[in-house]
Design a protein around this motif. Structure first.
Motif, PDB file in Angstrom:
ATOM      1  N   GLU A 187       6.819  21.749 -25.785  1.00 54.05           N
ATOM      2  CA  GLU A 187       7.804  21.588 -26.843  1.00 54.05           C
ATOM      3  C   GLU A 187       7.229  20.813 -28.034  1.00 54.05           C
ATOM      4  OE1 GLU A 187      11.225  19.338 -25.674  1.00 54.05           O
ATOM      5  OE2 GLU A 187      12.288  19.740 -27.550  1.00 54.05           O
ATOM      6  N   LEU A 188       7.426  21.356 -29.228  1.00 54.72           N
ATOM      7  CA  LEU A 188       7.043  20.626 -30.434  1.00 54.72           C
ATOM      8  C   LEU A 188       8.301  20.474 -31.290  1.00 54.72           C
ATOM      9  CD1 LEU A 188       4.686  19.443 -32.158  1.00 54.72           C
ATOM     10  CD2 LEU A 188       4.718  21.620 -33.374  1.00 54.72           C
TER      11      LEU A 188
ATOM     12  N   GLU B  77      10.632  18.316 -34.398  1.00 47.06           N
ATOM     13  CA  GLU B  77      10.397  17.652 -35.685  1.00 47.06           C
ATOM     14  C   GLU B  77      10.028  16.184 -35.474  1.00 47.06           C
ATOM     15  OE1 GLU B  77      14.635  19.026 -35.827  1.00 47.06           O
ATOM     16  OE2 GLU B  77      14.592  17.651 -37.544  1.00 47.06           O
ATOM     17  N   TYR B  78      10.533  15.612 -34.362  1.00 44.92           N
ATOM     18  CA  TYR B  78      10.215  14.199 -34.104  1.00 44.92           C
ATOM     19  C   TYR B  78       8.735  14.011 -33.771  1.00 44.92           C
ATOM     20  CZ  TYR B  78      15.267  14.406 -33.758  1.00 44.92           C
ATOM     21  OH  TYR B  78      16.583  14.660 -34.018  1.00 44.92           O
ATOM     22  N   HIS B  79       8.160  15.032 -33.092  1.00 43.06           N
ATOM     23  CA  HIS B  79       6.723  14.974 -32.816  1.00 43.06           C
ATOM     24  C   HIS B  79       5.942  14.845 -34.120  1.00 43.06           C
ATOM     25  CE1 HIS B  79       7.776  16.735 -28.849  1.00 43.06           C
ATOM     26  NE2 HIS B  79       6.650  16.163 -28.447  1.00 43.06           N
ATOM     27  N   ILE B  80       6.306  15.720 -35.077  1.00 42.30           N
ATOM     28  CA  ILE B  80       5.534  15.752 -36.321  1.00 42.30           C
ATOM     29  C   ILE B  80       5.790  14.493 -37.152  1.00 42.30           C
ATOM     30  CG2 ILE B  80       5.019  17.084 -38.390  1.00 42.30           C
ATOM     31  CD1 ILE B  80       6.090  19.552 -36.855  1.00 42.30           C
ATOM     32  N   GLU B  81       7.058  14.099 -37.220  1.00 45.88           N
ATOM     33  CA  GLU B  81       7.355  12.880 -37.986  1.00 45.88           C
ATOM     34  C   GLU B  81       6.660  11.670 -37.378  1.00 45.88           C
ATOM     35  OE1 GLU B  81      10.842  11.960 -40.018  1.00 45.88           O
ATOM     36  OE2 GLU B  81      11.859  13.835 -39.481  1.00 45.88           O
ATOM     37  N   ALA B  82       6.612  11.619 -36.053  1.00 47.45           N
ATOM     38  CA  ALA B  82       5.920  10.508 -35.395  1.00 47.45           C
ATOM     39  C   ALA B  82       4.426  10.580 -35.688  1.00 47.45           C
ATOM     40  CB  ALA B  82       6.180  10.543 -33.885  1.00 47.45           C
TER      41      ALA B  82
ATOM     42  N   PRO C  72      10.348  15.981 -23.924  1.00 47.79           N
ATOM     43  CA  PRO C  72       9.306  15.591 -24.875  1.00 47.79           C
ATOM     44  C   PRO C  72       9.885  15.194 -26.240  1.00 47.79           C
ATOM     45  CG  PRO C  72       8.619  17.544 -23.687  1.00 47.79           C
ATOM     46  CD  PRO C  72      10.039  17.282 -23.283  1.00 47.79           C
ATOM     47  N   ALA C  73      10.934  15.878 -26.691  1.00 45.62           N
ATOM     48  CA  ALA C  73      11.524  15.540 -27.997  1.00 45.62           C
ATOM     49  C   ALA C  73      12.096  14.123 -27.983  1.00 45.62           C
ATOM     50  CB  ALA C  73      12.614  16.548 -28.354  1.00 45.62           C
ATOM     51  N   THR C  74      12.754  13.761 -26.863  1.00 44.64           N
ATOM     52  CA  THR C  74      13.313  12.410 -26.741  1.00 44.64           C
ATOM     53  C   THR C  74      12.190  11.382 -26.827  1.00 44.64           C
ATOM     54  OG1 THR C  74      14.935  13.357 -25.228  1.00 44.64           O
ATOM     55  CG2 THR C  74      14.834  10.968 -25.353  1.00 44.64           C
TER      56      THR C  74
END
Lengths: 100, 112, 432
Positions: free
Chosen positions: C290-291, C293-298, C233-235
């Motif tokens: 999975e959460l 930092e990329y999730h939030i930045e996106a 998920p992070a990718t």
């Protein structure tokens, strides 16, 4: 292939018969004798000069493209080249395969 | 029209993939253009960087160290041109010249 | 066929390097690079006359394979190759089948990923990891990489040489079954994001090469998504983020090559396709627990993408997303971005106090956009002299000409407003 010019006419029949031999054996793909003078175009500036020098020992006098099994076979075939009888030489280079 | 052999001399200097692709593309376009104009008499032949030399009546066979040759011939093509001047003009378009290579232009001997 | 697909050689470079390094061992990276160069030279010599073959990728790979076989046959014992393959390369019986196995398309794809993971060695500083990725995987020349990173060729050469030395110590490619995969993958994602940012902050003069870097970072990220092991998920979230940011590229620079900040960008120039794809990927990345930092930045980038102007942006949502980000991966830069959002929502004075509350604020002192952000807030608050000073500071720390010109222009705006204010004062003084 290089051969001194003065004997060119004398050995012409030899050349003809060697070419015929290559053709009859199915080796010959193409061949061209070359005029001795030429031009060189060089570099980014496209400088044009006369050359290669006629007196040069390594002047390419012509070429043939043959089909051989391998380098050794090609060397063997080259032994018949009439230029060799006049202290000339044959340079043998494999052609890169165009398909994989 | 007369046949001329163009001998492409000089090594390809190393380059990044991007650079090599650019060079390849330029060559393909140039040869294609010659071919479309009907100027190619015999298709181009790339040569391996391997050389044997057979010399003299004794048929002496020697290995030529390709890496030691100064400006080796890497390939050639036979074109059709009106005369030497025309053949030289055509050669000026060769992309190998941009990398300081040389094109040797030689007229094919015609049998009278 | 006459036309090569764009960047074909660059993409094939990474694929060939991966499998050849697997075969020769990481310590023989230079040999692998020679074989790749040789394959390109051969392609040049042959394709110039024959045209582009029907399957140019397969052609290049087969050429590299043949060359590798030649080398192994000729110098079977001269070098130590990949330790895990060692004995298999010793006899003709096992050599051919081993190499055939290695050059199967799935192995090639895996090896390219393994090479990416190998380049992100934790022994290397991040700046070296991304330089190496660019050089080894994407095949950038030292010159190309140096101009992308805005450093001298000499410095880049040194950085890469040193990094390669460290890499050589590992001999084998990173194994995707390694227990450390998780950690290594976060390093890879961070490198790819850094690489993307290198390209994203392009200035006009080098915009072409640097846009290439954004595209390369995106391509490498997509490779991770193609493998079930690395498709996390992070990718996916990182890939979404890259899409949402890349969508803004056309609006980030005006016709004269000057930076246009987010709030002044012409949003009609944003790529709607990239935004749509970014949002689709973001949804996809939400599958699972999975959460990152990329999730939030996106998610933040998606909120911006949804707003037709800076004024209509859901700043409340953005502040709460920054709060989550601070909880997950606190950093002064994120806190600064949060403060900028606070200034948008609650006014410049609230923004300024939010800045003053940033922990480790001194770590931002060399970051030009810190000074610029405070400058904008002070300007809005009517403190032109302080604002001007901030933009002067920003100029001092600017990293390229384009940034410098932008900060200079903002300082100039402050100076003009300040002058107008004092002009208005003069008649008042004369009245005295």
């Amino acid at each position: 292939m290089a051969a001194p010019p003065e004997t060119m006419e004398k050995i012409m029949p030899k050349w003809m018969s060697w070419m015929k031999e290559l053709q009859d054996n199915g080796y010959l793909k193409a061949g061209r004798p070359l005029e001795r003078s030429g031009k060189l175009v060089t570099g980014k500036s496209r400088t044009v000069t006369d050359g290669p020098h006629v007196e040069s020992k390594d002047l390419i006098g012509g070429f043939v493209i043959i089909e051989a099994n391998d380098m050794n076979h090609a060397i063997e075939i080259s032994h018949g080249c009439p230029a060799l009888d006049n202290d000339g030489c044959v340079e043998i280079r494999p052609v890169m395969k165009l398909d994989m | 029209m007369t046949e001329f052999v163009l001998l492409f001399e000089g090594r390809v200097p190393p380059g990044s993939p991007q650079e090599m692709q650019k060079r390849t593309q330029k060559w393909i376009h140039w040869i294609q253009e010659l071919s479309q104009k009907g100027l190619v008499a015999f298709p181009g032949c790339p040569l391996e960087g391997v050389m044997k030399r057979v010399t003299g009546s004794k048929r002496e066979v020697t290995d030529v160290l390709f890496s030691e040759l100064k400006d080796p011939v890497c390939g050639f093509i036979i074109i059709l041109a009106n005369d030497m001047e025309h053949a030289v003009e055509i050669s000026r378009g060769c992309p190998g010249l941009d990398l300081e290579g040389t094109v040797e232009v030689r007229q094919v001997m015609t049998i009278h | 066929m006459m036309e090569l697909s764009e960047h074909l050689f660059r993409h094939e470079h990474g694929r060939m390097i991966g499998v050849l390094t697997h075969l020769f061992g990481v310590h023989n990276l230079a040999l692998a690079e020679d074989v790749v160069q040789d394959a390109f030279c051969r392609a040049l010599e042959v394709w110039k006359f024959s045209g582009v073959p029907a399957n140019p990728s397969a052609w290049l790979m087969a050429t590299a394979k043949n060359r590798a076989l030649d080398i192994l046959r000729r110098e079977r014992t001269a070098r130590n190759y990949a330790p895990e393959l060692g004995h298999l390369l010793q006899t003709e019986w096992t050599l051919s089948p081993t190499i055939d196995e290695l050059f199967k398309s799935q192995t090639i794809a895996d090896d390219q990923l393994r090479m990416m993971f190998t380049c992100c060695n934790p022994l290397l500083p991040e700046s070296s990891q991304i330089a190496l990725t660019l050089r080894v995987i994407c095949g950038f020349s030292v010159e190309e990489a140096a101009s992308a990173f805005l450093i001298s060729q000499d410095a880049m050469e040194k950085r890469i040489t040193r990094a390669k030395k460290v890499l050589a110590g590992s001999r084998t490619l990173f194994d995707l079954k390694d227990s450390d995969l998780c950690n290594r993958q976060s390093a890879v994602l961070r490198s790819l994001y850094l690489l993307f940012n290198e390209g994203y902050h392009a200035t006009s003069s080098e915009i072409v090469v640097r846009k290439d870097i954004c595209l390369e970072a995106m391509r490498l990220t997509s490779l991770l998504l193609h493998n079930p092991t690395t498709s996390t998920p992070a990718t996916c979230a990182l890939y979404a983020l890259m899409h949402l940011l890349a969508a803004r590229i056309p609006a980030r620079m005006d016709e004269d090559g000057h930076i246009v900040v987010l709030k002044s960008q012409d949003r009609t120039q944003w790529s709607s396709e990239l935004i749509a794809e970014g949002k689709r990927l973001l949804d996809l990345s939400a599958e699972g627990t999975e959460l990152s930092e990329y999730h939030i930045e996106a998610a933040i980038a998606a909120v911006h993408a949804d707003a037709s102007s800076a004024a209509e942006t859901d700043w409340e949502m953005i502040i709460s997303l920054y709060d989550s980000l601070m909880a997950l991966a606190p950093s002064p830069v994120i806190a600064l971005n949060r403060a900028i959002a606070v200034a948008q929502l609650e006014g410049p004075l609230c923004g300024i106090s939010a800045v003053e509350e940033i922990a480790d604020r001194d770590r931002l002192l060399h970051y030009p956009f810190y000074h610029a952000a405070v400058g904008e807030m002070q300007l809005l608050a009517g403190n032109c002299a302080i604002a001007m000073h901030c933009f002067d500071e920003a100029q001092l720390y600017s990293r390229n000409a384009s940034e410098k010109a932008f900060f200079k222009q903002r300082a100039e705006v402050c100076r003009i407003i300040e002058m107008e204010k004092s002009d208005r004062c003069i008649p008042a003084c004369q009245r005295e």
